[in-house]
Design a protein around this motif. Structure first.
Motif, short mmCIF file in Angstrom:
data_model
loop_
_atom_site.label_atom_id
_atom_site.label_comp_id
_atom_site.label_asym_id
_atom_site.label_seq_id
_atom_site.Cartn_x
_atom_site.Cartn_y
_atom_site.Cartn_z
N ILE A 1 -19.55 38.71 23.63
CA ILE A 1 -19.91 37.73 24.67
C ILE A 1 -19.15 38.08 25.95
O ILE A 1 -17.94 38.31 25.91
CB ILE A 1 -19.49 36.30 24.21
N ILE A 2 -19.88 38.17 27.07
CA ILE A 2 -19.22 38.44 28.36
C ILE A 2 -19.15 37.12 29.12
O ILE A 2 -20.18 36.51 29.41
CB ILE A 2 -20.04 39.44 29.20
N HIS B 1 -29.75 39.30 29.31
CA HIS B 1 -28.48 39.51 28.58
C HIS B 1 -28.06 38.21 27.88
O HIS B 1 -27.27 37.43 28.44
CB HIS B 1 -27.39 39.98 29.53
N PRO B 2 -28.57 37.98 26.67
CA PRO B 2 -28.26 36.73 25.98
C PRO B 2 -26.79 36.58 25.61
O PRO B 2 -26.35 35.49 25.25
CB PRO B 2 -29.13 36.80 24.70
N ASN B 3 -26.01 37.66 25.72
CA ASN B 3 -24.57 37.59 25.41
C ASN B 3 -23.72 37.24 26.64
O ASN B 3 -22.50 37.30 26.59
CB ASN B 3 -24.06 38.92 24.81
N LEU B 4 -24.38 36.86 27.74
CA LEU B 4 -23.66 36.54 28.97
C LEU B 4 -23.43 35.03 29.11
O LEU B 4 -24.33 34.24 28.80
CB LEU B 4 -24.48 37.06 30.17
N ILE B 5 -22.24 34.64 29.55
CA ILE B 5 -21.95 33.23 29.87
C ILE B 5 -21.39 33.20 31.28
O ILE B 5 -20.47 33.96 31.60
CB ILE B 5 -20.90 32.62 28.91
N VAL B 6 -21.96 32.36 32.13
CA VAL B 6 -21.46 32.21 33.50
C VAL B 6 -20.79 30.84 33.59
O VAL B 6 -21.38 29.83 33.19
CB VAL B 6 -22.61 32.29 34.52
#
Ligand SMILES: Cc1ncc(COP(=O)(O)O)c(C=O)c1O
Length: 367
Positions: free
Chosen positions: A191-192, A217-222
């Protein structure tokens, strides 16, 4: 019995977060009038709160005997409109620190690792260590994130990569193209987290379109916050935008009423007050120039900053910090955990506060 032994070794070895010194504490210690103290230590907004947001806060007072809306419907609706995102992609937090903790709770455990940069925001090591996960700390380049080396550092066990953009306490920023190339390179199993607490202080050309990357990019969290440019640090509201299944995991480990009703109402009003944010941006730019000029006049170096604070190299920083305190000015030493023993981080204040700080700094350096 040593009660600390009841706790896992990875909790016992956590170095506690050092917050900025509260005004009331310094006033007590020095016997000073609180109104004479300048606090530039926690990257708060010197404009305070806008009138529309204040009115929303007053309007919400009548409901404090009730639990807040645990789902934060109104705020999520406003955020989903702002970002063109589904409400199921949003996670609300008691400040964005809470959201960062939720990431760690949902994705880290002993045997896993998290990657972050040297000099990166202090909550990343704290949240990582509190879960018993391993920290992979990548040396900074020019005080900022070295994204290529960070991508190389991601290993089989890595589940979270923490990135602050801009970073606190260095104020450094990674340009959008390099950030996007990094997001493409990191494998989906990690997870980024792109922590954009200071996003509103960036010039529009430098803001990465991170929310639009979520689709690919489903592994991205903002993550974002209402604590900085929106002026609501004391109310504690932040949020994450993520893939719905990632948001769902974070919501499972969230306390049901983690954001209070006054904070929810204030955040809805603040989000709508774009003029307040625009003024905060413009004031900040001016204040930044003022402090840079003052530092230059004293022959001091600083790290060019894209946030609402600036980190200045003063030499014996802990000594200068104490001298500033005696003059009623609170800033933040960034030695210790941040490994910048010669620097002080100073929040950009009002023109008057900046002036008070610069005068106290000049006297403290000469002392
Ligand atoms: C980089 C960064 N992220 C997150 C936060 C958390 O702020 P809050 O919990 O008030 O949203 C801060 C606060 O200083 C910060 O500097």
């Amino acid at each position: 019995m040593d009660l600390s032994e009841l706790s896992p070794a990875y909790v016992r070895s956590i170095a506690p977060y050092q917050p900025g010194k509260p005004i009331s504490e310094l006033a007590r210690e020095l016997g000073l009038d609180e109104r004479r103290i300048v606090k530039l230590a926690s990257n708060e907004n010197p404009r305070g709160v806008g009138p529309r947001t204040r009115a929303a806060i007053e309007g919400a007072l009548g409901d404090i005997a009730r639990y807040p809306d645990g789902n934060g419907y109104e705020l999520k609706l406003a955020l989903s409109k702002r970002y063109g995102a589904e409400m199921t992609q949003i996670v609300l937090g008691n400040g964005s620190n809470d959201v960062l903790e939720l990431v760690a709770l949902a994705f880290l455990e002993p045997g896993r690792s998290a990657v972050y940069s040297q000099h990166a925001f202090a909550v990343y090591p704290l949240a990582t260590q509190a879960r018993g996960a391993r920290s992979i700390v990548v040396p900074a380049r020019d005080y900022g994130h070295d994204l290529e080396v960070m991508a190389d550092a991601v290993d089989e066990d890595t589940r979270v990569v923490w990135i602050a953009n801009p970073n606190n306490p260095t104020g450094t920023m990674v340009p959008p193209e390099r950030l996007e190339a990094f997001v493409r390179r990191v494998p989906e199993r990690a997870i980024i987290v792109i922590d954009e607490a200071y996003n509103e202080y960036l010039h529009a050309n430098l803001r990465a379109a991170t929310v639009s990357w979520l689709k690919r990019h489903p592994n991205l969290i903002v993550t974002r916050t209402f604590s900085k440019a929106y002026g609501l640090a004391g109310l504690r509201v932040g949020y994450a935008l993520a893939h719905p299944s990632v948001a769902d995991l974070m919501n499972r480990v969230r306390q049901p009423f983690n954001v209070n009703g006054i904070a929810l109402a204030a955040a809805v009003a603040a989000l709508d007050d774009m003029e307040f944010v625009a003024r905060s941006y413009a004031d900040n730019l001016q204040g930044m120039r003022q402090i840079e000029e003052g530092a230059r006049a004293l022959g001091l170096e600083w790290i060019p900053s894209y946030g609402n604070f600036i980190t200045i190299r003063v030499g014996r920083a802990s000594e200068i910090y104490k001298r500033l305190l005696r003059r009623g000015v609170i800033v933040r030493p960034v030695g210790g955990g941040y490994q910048l023993p010669e620097h002080l981080r100073v929040t950009i204040g009002t023109a008057d506060e900046n002036e008070r700080f610069l005068a106290a700094l000049a006297a403290s350096v000469r002392e």
